[in-house]
Motif scaffolding. Sequence first.
Motif, PDB file in Angstrom:
ATOM      1  N   PRO A  63      52.041  67.309  45.270  1.00 28.27           N
ATOM      2  CA  PRO A  63      50.748  67.234  45.958  1.00 28.27           C
ATOM      3  C   PRO A  63      49.614  67.435  44.967  1.00 28.27           C
ATOM      4  O   PRO A  63      49.806  67.996  43.898  1.00 28.27           O
ATOM      5  N   PRO A  64      48.411  66.981  45.307  1.00 27.04           N
ATOM      6  CA  PRO A  64      47.284  67.149  44.375  1.00 27.04           C
ATOM      7  C   PRO A  64      46.984  68.629  44.136  1.00 27.04           C
ATOM      8  O   PRO A  64      47.023  69.440  45.059  1.00 27.04           O
ATOM      9  N   GLN A  65      46.702  68.985  42.899  1.00 23.94           N
ATOM     10  CA  GLN A  65      46.381  70.364  42.545  1.00 23.94           C
ATOM     11  C   GLN A  65      44.928  70.662  42.889  1.00 23.94           C
ATOM     12  O   GLN A  65      44.047  69.818  42.780  1.00 23.94           O
ATOM     13  N   ASN A  66      44.681  71.872  43.322  1.00 22.38           N
ATOM     14  CA  ASN A  66      43.325  72.340  43.682  1.00 22.38           C
ATOM     15  C   ASN A  66      42.680  71.395  44.684  1.00 22.38           C
ATOM     16  O   ASN A  66      41.576  70.905  44.484  1.00 22.38           O
ATOM     17  N   PHE A  67      43.378  71.151  45.780  1.00 25.57           N
ATOM     18  CA  PHE A  67      42.908  70.178  46.766  1.00 25.57           C
ATOM     19  C   PHE A  67      41.597  70.610  47.405  1.00 25.57           C
ATOM     20  O   PHE A  67      40.712  69.811  47.609  1.00 25.57           O
TER      21      PHE A  67
END
Length: 68
Positions: A63-67
């Motif tokens: 998943p994208p980091q620091n969403f």
Amino acid sequence: MKLFGRNHIIISVITFAILFLMNYLGNDQPDKLERALMTAGAGVIGLSIGLFILNKGKDDKNPPQNFD
């Protein structure tokens, strides 16, 4: 929910029936059948697109980091 699986087909049929009946019975214009069919079809298509988008990232391992 798997797209075009058993549950999706059942929910799509129920959605189509509800939208069709709401538009067909509540409309007194001469083209009420066409309007009801188009509205119900658009509702089912919108439901399918929403489920596709929802399930697209379901099994994403990265998943994208620091969403937020």
